[in-house]
Design a protein around this motif. Structure first.
Motif, PDB file in Angstrom:
ATOM      1  N   GLY A  35       0.731  -1.100  -0.013  1.00 21.92           N
ATOM      2  CA  GLY A  35       0.015  -0.063  -0.091  1.00 21.92           C
ATOM      3  C   GLY A  35       0.858   1.448   0.020  1.00 21.92           C
ATOM      4  O   GLY A  35       2.188   1.154   0.228  1.00 21.92           O
ATOM      5  N   PRO A  36       0.354   2.412  -0.082  1.00 22.09           N
ATOM      6  CA  PRO A  36       1.003   3.612  -0.234  1.00 22.09           C
ATOM      7  C   PRO A  36       1.782   4.078   0.958  1.00 22.09           C
ATOM      8  O   PRO A  36       2.714   4.855   0.760  1.00 22.09           O
ATOM      9  CB  PRO A  36       0.007   4.601  -0.413  1.00 22.09           C
ATOM     10  N   MET A  37       1.486   3.682   2.122  1.00 23.74           N
ATOM     11  CA  MET A  37       2.435   3.749   3.392  1.00 23.74           C
ATOM     12  C   MET A  37       3.650   3.036   3.518  1.00 23.74           C
ATOM     13  O   MET A  37       4.658   3.435   3.990  1.00 23.74           O
ATOM     14  CB  MET A  37       1.543   3.747   4.437  1.00 23.74           C
ATOM     15  N   CYS A  38       3.381   1.544   2.862  1.00 28.36           N
ATOM     16  CA  CYS A  38       4.402   0.845   2.864  1.00 28.36           C
ATOM     17  C   CYS A  38       5.430   0.765   1.831  1.00 28.36           C
ATOM     18  O   CYS A  38       6.733   0.561   2.147  1.00 28.36           O
ATOM     19  CB  CYS A  38       3.605  -0.740   3.102  1.00 28.36           C
ATOM     20  N   MET A  39       5.002   0.993   0.371  1.00 25.18           N
ATOM     21  CA  MET A  39       5.752   1.039  -0.570  1.00 25.18           C
ATOM     22  C   MET A  39       7.118   1.873  -0.501  1.00 25.18           C
ATOM     23  O   MET A  39       8.131   1.327  -0.887  1.00 25.18           O
ATOM     24  CB  MET A  39       5.051   1.252  -1.669  1.00 25.18           C
ATOM     25  N   PRO A  40       6.895   3.172   0.024  1.00 23.49           N
ATOM     26  CA  PRO A  40       8.271   3.822   0.027  1.00 23.49           C
ATOM     27  C   PRO A  40       9.092   3.379   1.145  1.00 23.49           C
ATOM     28  O   PRO A  40      10.289   3.353   0.873  1.00 23.49           O
ATOM     29  CB  PRO A  40       7.494   5.285   0.509  1.00 23.49           C
ATOM     30  N   VAL A  41       8.841   2.655   2.092  1.00 25.14           N
ATOM     31  CA  VAL A  41       9.514   2.206   3.249  1.00 25.14           C
ATOM     32  C   VAL A  41      10.424   1.167   2.267  1.00 25.14           C
ATOM     33  O   VAL A  41      11.726   0.640   2.608  1.00 25.14           O
ATOM     34  CB  VAL A  41       8.973   1.795   4.418  1.00 25.14           C
ATOM     35  N   TYR A  42       9.693   0.002   1.581  1.00 30.26           N
ATOM     36  CA  TYR A  42      10.260  -0.999   0.834  1.00 30.26           C
ATOM     37  C   TYR A  42      11.200  -0.653   0.015  1.00 30.26           C
ATOM     38  O   TYR A  42      12.427  -0.865  -0.063  1.00 30.26           O
ATOM     39  CB  TYR A  42       9.317  -2.021   0.175  1.00 30.26           C
ATOM     40  N   ASP A  43      11.111   0.588  -0.846  1.00 24.80           N
ATOM     41  CA  ASP A  43      11.948   1.161  -1.604  1.00 24.80           C
ATOM     42  C   ASP A  43      13.301   1.587  -1.098  1.00 24.80           C
ATOM     43  O   ASP A  43      14.311   1.462  -1.534  1.00 24.80           O
ATOM     44  CB  ASP A  43      11.403   2.272  -2.535  1.00 24.80           C
ATOM     45  N   VAL A  44      13.167   2.373   0.289  1.00 24.62           N
ATOM     46  CA  VAL A  44      14.037   2.835   1.005  1.00 24.62           C
ATOM     47  C   VAL A  44      15.171   1.579   1.513  1.00 24.62           C
ATOM     48  O   VAL A  44      16.171   1.747   1.193  1.00 24.62           O
ATOM     49  CB  VAL A  44      13.757   3.570   2.209  1.00 24.62           C
ATOM     50  N   MET A  45      14.368   0.462   1.843  1.00 22.48           N
ATOM     51  CA  MET A  45      15.231  -0.637   2.375  1.00 22.48           C
ATOM     52  C   MET A  45      15.792  -1.199   1.259  1.00 22.48           C
ATOM     53  O   MET A  45      16.845  -1.800   1.624  1.00 22.48           O
ATOM     54  CB  MET A  45      14.251  -1.723   2.932  1.00 22.48           C
ATOM     55  N   GLU A  46      15.387  -1.344  -0.005  1.00 26.12           N
ATOM     56  CA  GLU A  46      15.911  -1.820  -1.184  1.00 26.12           C
ATOM     57  C   GLU A  46      17.351  -1.220  -1.307  1.00 26.12           C
ATOM     58  O   GLU A  46      18.406  -1.936  -1.824  1.00 26.12           O
ATOM     59  CB  GLU A  46      14.926  -2.145  -2.458  1.00 26.12           C
ATOM     60  N   GLU A  47      17.228   0.065  -1.317  1.00 23.63           N
ATOM     61  CA  GLU A  47      18.100   0.857  -1.744  1.00 23.63           C
ATOM     62  C   GLU A  47      19.329   0.917  -0.778  1.00 23.63           C
ATOM     63  O   GLU A  47      20.361   0.651  -1.021  1.00 23.63           O
ATOM     64  CB  GLU A  47      17.864   2.445  -1.719  1.00 23.63           C
ATOM     65  N   LEU A  48      19.041   0.720   0.695  1.00 20.09           N
ATOM     66  CA  LEU A  48      19.729   0.586   1.574  1.00 20.09           C
ATOM     67  C   LEU A  48      20.620  -0.676   1.573  1.00 20.09           C
ATOM     68  O   LEU A  48      21.706  -0.934   2.128  1.00 20.09           O
ATOM     69  CB  LEU A  48      19.240   0.819   3.041  1.00 20.09           C
ATOM     70  N   GLU A  49      19.882  -1.877   1.309  1.00 26.54           N
ATOM     71  CA  GLU A  49      20.248  -3.182   1.360  1.00 26.54           C
ATOM     72  C   GLU A  49      21.655  -3.318   0.636  1.00 26.54           C
ATOM     73  O   GLU A  49      22.545  -4.060   0.960  1.00 26.54           O
ATOM     74  CB  GLU A  49      19.288  -4.015   0.808  1.00 26.54           C
ATOM     75  N   ASP A  50      21.812  -2.647  -0.604  1.00 23.14           N
ATOM     76  CA  ASP A  50      23.057  -2.478  -1.279  1.00 23.14           C
ATOM     77  C   ASP A  50      24.163  -1.714  -0.553  1.00 23.14           C
ATOM     78  O   ASP A  50      25.365  -2.283  -0.793  1.00 23.14           O
ATOM     79  CB  ASP A  50      22.937  -2.041  -2.702  1.00 23.14           C
ATOM     80  N   GLU A  51      23.981  -0.871   0.211  1.00 22.14           N
ATOM     81  CA  GLU A  51      25.128   0.098   0.852  1.00 22.14           C
ATOM     82  C   GLU A  51      25.386  -0.447   2.471  1.00 22.14           C
ATOM     83  O   GLU A  51      26.414  -0.028   3.036  1.00 22.14           O
ATOM     84  CB  GLU A  51      24.473   1.315   1.165  1.00 22.14           C
ATOM     85  N   ARG A  52      24.400  -1.215   2.941  1.00 22.29           N
ATOM     86  CA  ARG A  52      24.551  -1.636   4.394  1.00 22.29           C
ATOM     87  C   ARG A  52      24.866  -2.895   4.602  1.00 22.29           C
ATOM     88  O   ARG A  52      23.913  -3.907   4.700  1.00 22.29           O
ATOM     89  CB  ARG A  52      23.658  -1.061   5.307  1.00 22.29           C
ATOM     90  N   ASP A  53      26.105  -3.495   4.461  1.00 17.75           N
ATOM     91  CA  ASP A  53      26.348  -5.010   4.523  1.00 17.75           C
ATOM     92  C   ASP A  53      26.120  -5.511   6.209  1.00 17.75           C
ATOM     93  O   ASP A  53      26.128  -6.691   6.500  1.00 17.75           O
ATOM     94  CB  ASP A  53      27.852  -5.159   4.126  1.00 17.75           C
ATOM     95  N   ASP A  54      26.124  -4.333   7.092  1.00 19.91           N
ATOM     96  CA  ASP A  54      26.104  -4.739   8.258  1.00 19.91           C
ATOM     97  C   ASP A  54      24.679  -5.012   8.800  1.00 19.91           C
ATOM     98  O   ASP A  54      24.481  -5.464  10.139  1.00 19.91           O
ATOM     99  CB  ASP A  54      26.694  -3.697   9.098  1.00 19.91           C
ATOM    100  N   VAL A  55      23.709  -4.841   8.066  1.00 19.52           N
ATOM    101  CA  VAL A  55      22.216  -4.828   8.469  1.00 19.52           C
ATOM    102  C   VAL A  55      21.607  -5.893   7.525  1.00 19.52           C
ATOM    103  O   VAL A  55      21.768  -5.923   6.251  1.00 19.52           O
ATOM    104  CB  VAL A  55      21.487  -3.544   8.231  1.00 19.52           C
ATOM    105  N   LYS A  56      20.885  -6.701   8.064  1.00 21.92           N
ATOM    106  CA  LYS A  56      20.088  -7.746   7.259  1.00 21.92           C
ATOM    107  C   LYS A  56      18.509  -6.988   7.154  1.00 21.92           C
ATOM    108  O   LYS A  56      17.908  -6.576   8.093  1.00 21.92           O
ATOM    109  CB  LYS A  56      19.894  -9.092   8.059  1.00 21.92           C
ATOM    110  N   PHE A  57      18.008  -6.989   5.789  1.00 22.69           N
ATOM    111  CA  PHE A  57      16.875  -6.351   5.609  1.00 22.69           C
ATOM    112  C   PHE A  57      15.831  -7.496   5.268  1.00 22.69           C
ATOM    113  O   PHE A  57      16.094  -8.278   4.504  1.00 22.69           O
ATOM    114  CB  PHE A  57      17.127  -5.442   4.455  1.00 22.69           C
ATOM    115  N   ALA A  58      14.676  -7.170   5.763  1.00 19.67           N
ATOM    116  CA  ALA A  58      13.421  -8.159   5.404  1.00 19.67           C
ATOM    117  C   ALA A  58      12.239  -7.525   5.775  1.00 19.67           C
ATOM    118  O   ALA A  58      11.915  -6.600   6.127  1.00 19.67           O
ATOM    119  CB  ALA A  58      13.632  -9.419   6.450  1.00 19.67           C
TER     120      ALA A  58
END
Length: 118
Positions: A35-58
């Motif tokens: 939904g519209p409140m969640c999708m932007p957070v998923y997008d941020v997580m997808e972007e950060l996943e490439d940069e932050r090896d120290d964090v596991k995103f799910a």
């Protein structure tokens, strides 16, 4: 069966979530819907996943009965807006947020909660 159409790892059971929290020092889990409140957070997580090896995103589907582990957590008591986002450090809840978050907000929480304590 994936319920959320993201490129992030999707957790399907409470047992899988517990295992991830125990096996990784820093974990960010976004519990929401497509939904519209969640999708932007998923997008941020997808972007950060490439940069932050120290964090596991799910991600975890909010309507999955197994997501009760997040929906009913003391840290999310009183939350009204989706998604519910949990940050785990060393197997314990370090921080929790609800509703939409932008890149700056998420990055700030990651830096604050997951920074190496000297």
């Amino acid at each position: 069966m994936k319920m959320l159409q993201t490129n992030l790892h999707e957790i399907e059971t409470a047992t899988e979530l517990e295992k991830m929290i125990q096996e990784n020092e820093n974990v960010m889990v976004c519990c929401g819907r497509m939904g519209p409140m969640c999708m932007p957070v998923y997008d941020v997580m997808e972007e950060l996943e490439d940069e932050r090896d120290d964090v596991k995103f799910a991600v975890m589907a909010f309507d999955n009965p197994e997501a009760a582990i997040i929906r009913n957590a003391p840290e999310t008591n009183g939350f009204m807006g989706l998604p519910f986002t949990m940050y785990y450090k060393n197997g314990k809840v370090a921080h929790a947020t609800s509703s939409i978050q932008n890149m700056q907000q998420v990055a700030s929480i990651l830096d604050e909660q997951f920074a190496e304590k000297v």
